[in-house]
Write a protein that holds these residues in place. Sequence first.
Motif, short mmCIF file in Angstrom:
data_model
loop_
_atom_site.label_atom_id
_atom_site.label_comp_id
_atom_site.label_asym_id
_atom_site.label_seq_id
_atom_site.Cartn_x
_atom_site.Cartn_y
_atom_site.Cartn_z
N PRO A 137 0.81 -1.23 0.00
CA PRO A 137 0.00 0.00 0.00
C PRO A 137 0.84 1.27 0.00
CG PRO A 137 -0.77 -1.56 1.67
CD PRO A 137 0.54 -2.06 1.18
N GLN A 138 2.00 1.24 0.68
CA GLN A 138 2.83 2.44 0.74
C GLN A 138 3.29 2.87 -0.65
OE1 GLN A 138 3.30 -0.25 2.85
NE2 GLN A 138 2.18 0.83 4.47
N ARG A 139 3.60 1.91 -1.48
CA ARG A 139 4.01 2.22 -2.84
C ARG A 139 2.84 2.24 -3.82
NH1 ARG A 139 9.55 -1.40 -3.66
NH2 ARG A 139 10.77 -0.42 -1.98
N GLY A 140 1.69 1.76 -3.35
CA GLY A 140 0.53 1.71 -4.23
C GLY A 140 0.67 0.66 -5.31
N THR A 141 1.28 -0.48 -4.98
CA THR A 141 1.56 -1.49 -6.00
C THR A 141 0.91 -2.83 -5.66
OG1 THR A 141 3.64 -2.13 -4.93
CG2 THR A 141 3.75 -0.43 -6.64
N VAL A 142 0.59 -3.55 -6.70
CA VAL A 142 0.14 -4.93 -6.61
C VAL A 142 0.94 -5.75 -7.60
CG1 VAL A 142 -1.76 -6.54 -7.01
CG2 VAL A 142 -2.20 -4.39 -5.82
N ALA A 143 1.63 -6.77 -7.09
CA ALA A 143 2.42 -7.66 -7.95
C ALA A 143 1.58 -8.87 -8.32
CB ALA A 143 3.69 -8.09 -7.24
N THR A 144 1.75 -9.34 -9.55
CA THR A 144 0.96 -10.47 -10.03
C THR A 144 1.86 -11.68 -10.28
OG1 THR A 144 1.16 -9.80 -12.35
CG2 THR A 144 -0.70 -8.91 -11.08
N GLU A 145 1.21 -12.83 -10.37
CA GLU A 145 1.92 -14.10 -10.52
C GLU A 145 2.73 -14.15 -11.81
OE1 GLU A 145 0.56 -18.52 -9.24
OE2 GLU A 145 -0.57 -17.64 -10.89
N ASP A 146 2.30 -13.42 -12.83
CA ASP A 146 3.00 -13.46 -14.11
C ASP A 146 4.14 -12.45 -14.21
OD1 ASP A 146 1.61 -11.11 -14.32
OD2 ASP A 146 0.29 -11.76 -15.94
N GLY A 147 4.51 -11.81 -13.08
CA GLY A 147 5.68 -10.95 -13.05
C GLY A 147 5.41 -9.47 -13.27
N ARG A 148 4.16 -9.09 -13.46
CA ARG A 148 3.84 -7.68 -13.65
C ARG A 148 3.63 -6.99 -12.31
NH1 ARG A 148 -1.09 -7.73 -17.76
NH2 ARG A 148 -1.54 -9.70 -16.69
N THR A 149 3.82 -5.68 -12.29
CA THR A 149 3.53 -4.86 -11.12
C THR A 149 2.65 -3.70 -11.54
OG1 THR A 149 5.62 -5.43 -10.04
CG2 THR A 149 4.48 -3.46 -9.26
N PHE A 150 1.49 -3.60 -10.92
CA PHE A 150 0.55 -2.53 -11.22
C PHE A 150 0.62 -1.48 -10.13
CE2 PHE A 150 -0.85 -6.14 -13.57
CZ PHE A 150 -1.47 -5.65 -14.71
N GLN A 151 0.46 -0.23 -10.52
CA GLN A 151 0.56 0.87 -9.57
C GLN A 151 -0.65 1.77 -9.69
OE1 GLN A 151 4.16 3.19 -9.81
NE2 GLN A 151 4.00 3.78 -7.66
N ALA A 152 -1.13 2.23 -8.55
CA ALA A 152 -2.28 3.13 -8.54
C ALA A 152 -2.26 3.94 -7.24
CB ALA A 152 -3.59 2.35 -8.65
N ARG A 153 -2.99 5.03 -7.25
CA ARG A 153 -3.08 5.88 -6.05
C ARG A 153 -3.87 5.18 -4.95
NH1 ARG A 153 -5.86 11.90 -5.73
NH2 ARG A 153 -5.52 12.24 -3.48
N PHE A 154 -4.91 4.42 -5.36
CA PHE A 154 -5.75 3.72 -4.41
C PHE A 154 -5.85 2.24 -4.80
CE2 PHE A 154 -7.37 8.08 -4.63
CZ PHE A 154 -7.36 8.45 -3.29
N ILE A 155 -5.98 1.38 -3.77
CA ILE A 155 -6.15 -0.06 -4.00
C ILE A 155 -7.35 -0.53 -3.19
CG2 ILE A 155 -5.14 -2.36 -3.73
CD1 ILE A 155 -2.38 -1.00 -3.85
N ILE A 156 -8.26 -1.25 -3.85
CA ILE A 156 -9.40 -1.86 -3.17
C ILE A 156 -9.27 -3.37 -3.30
CG2 ILE A 156 -11.91 -2.15 -3.13
CD1 ILE A 156 -12.18 0.72 -4.07
N GLY A 157 -9.13 -4.04 -2.17
CA GLY A 157 -9.02 -5.49 -2.15
C GLY A 157 -10.40 -6.12 -2.01
N ALA A 158 -10.84 -6.82 -3.06
CA ALA A 158 -12.13 -7.50 -3.05
C ALA A 158 -11.92 -8.93 -3.53
CB ALA A 158 -13.12 -6.75 -3.94
N ASP A 159 -10.82 -9.53 -3.08
CA ASP A 159 -10.40 -10.84 -3.59
C ASP A 159 -10.77 -12.00 -2.68
OD1 ASP A 159 -8.56 -9.55 -1.93
OD2 ASP A 159 -6.84 -10.59 -2.76
N GLY A 160 -11.89 -11.87 -1.97
CA GLY A 160 -12.48 -13.01 -1.30
C GLY A 160 -11.90 -13.36 0.06
N ALA A 161 -12.41 -14.46 0.62
CA ALA A 161 -12.03 -14.88 1.97
C ALA A 161 -10.56 -15.24 2.06
CB ALA A 161 -12.89 -16.07 2.40
N ASN A 162 -9.96 -15.69 0.96
CA ASN A 162 -8.53 -16.03 0.95
C ASN A 162 -7.68 -14.89 0.41
OD1 ASN A 162 -8.82 -18.69 1.98
ND2 ASN A 162 -9.48 -19.40 -0.04
N SER A 163 -8.10 -13.68 0.64
CA SER A 163 -7.49 -12.48 0.08
C SER A 163 -5.98 -12.41 0.30
CB SER A 163 -8.15 -11.24 0.69
OG SER A 163 -7.46 -10.07 0.33
N ARG A 164 -5.26 -12.16 -0.79
CA ARG A 164 -3.83 -11.85 -0.70
C ARG A 164 -3.62 -10.39 -0.31
NH1 ARG A 164 0.12 -15.25 -2.87
NH2 ARG A 164 -0.67 -17.40 -2.88
#
Length: 389
Positions: A137-164
């Motif tokens: 959250p400090q950097r505003g980034t989310v890394a994905t399994e395929d090696g990409r890194t996404f960046q945004a000012r805000f992050i909303i986690g809606a990835d279910g009960a097993n949320s990463r």
Amino acid sequence: MDRSDNNPGGFDALVVGAGPAGSAAARTLALGGLRVALMDRALFPRPKLCGGLLTKKTLRALDAAFGLCREALVEQGVIFGQSDAFSLYHRDRLLHSGTAPFPFHFASRSAMDHLLLRKAVEAGAELVQARAIDCNPQRGTVATEDGRTFQARFIIGADGANSRVRRALQPDKNRWRCNLADSIELRIPRDGLASPLRDLQKPLLHLGFNKAGYGWVFPNPEHLVIGMCGLREKRPLRASLQEYLDTLHIRTEQRPPMQGHPLPYGNWLKISGKGPLLLAGDAAGLVEPTLGEGIFYALMSGKYAALSVLDQVRNLGSADALYRRRLERNLFPELKASNMLRKILLTAVRVHGYAPVSLFLKAGGSKLAEMVHGERSYALLRRKRWEWD
């Protein structure tokens, strides 16, 4: 649209998880003028374990978040039936049978989730096919399994009960685990079932097969959705469900493989956001603890999270503080009161058996049904007003 470039930056908001909570958040943000990435690892339409019973408040939430009225949901193949009748049993003994002042609607979660995702994309959200594995959250980034890194000012986690994404908030793991339920569900074709189950047109709920939970039978046109949920206990839930199926006189050869998933069941996070990171739906544990209703709370929390982000963009306050206020005014009181109701009922059953449950249902009458449908609060059955916007 699926962004597949190797440097996917420049988003205002990144929503992880494209279920009802994520799609509601993404559509609201996109309509508010933000550039939004909506991320999910699944290809839609996807299979989704869910009884698919929609209450009146859920229909209102779908209309508020997506502009989808009941007629539109029927036309799109989401809703395929309804019933205002219901029955509640203790094992095979009827405790209460009645009618609700508003009908319960039967829906396909696969069709619904696909429709909501399409509505979010039509509003301008950019679909990203990827599995999130880490969030900073400090950097505003989310890394994905395929090696990409996404960046945004805000992050909303809606990835279910097993949320990463939830890991970044470092919630109390013990509280989360001790109030986490298991849920198992299967679909059995009506052909070959004995009457009256074969001809069932109303929802059935059964108590007594596990300590803190219940079993259900919901009708679909071609099959019955049969499942069970409950807090974890020594006896495996699968064993309780097998006994339940025996009681329903469903033969072993008629039973397809069981599929299960974790269900938040009283472990909602009191702090569902910090700085630029907000959690919605099952990722924040926002599931009603008596009946396990989650779709409504997913829709509302997804929209509330997005509205809070938009408020910060307009310099009206910090998103995390605004989001918490919305939850505290609308959702938390219902979760707290429902959790207390469950504890009271479980204590009464342990001391006096199931007779108090039957008396409670008869005394509550239509007001209890109005509570389930959102017209009344779980807190002392007072009239309930929701903030839809």
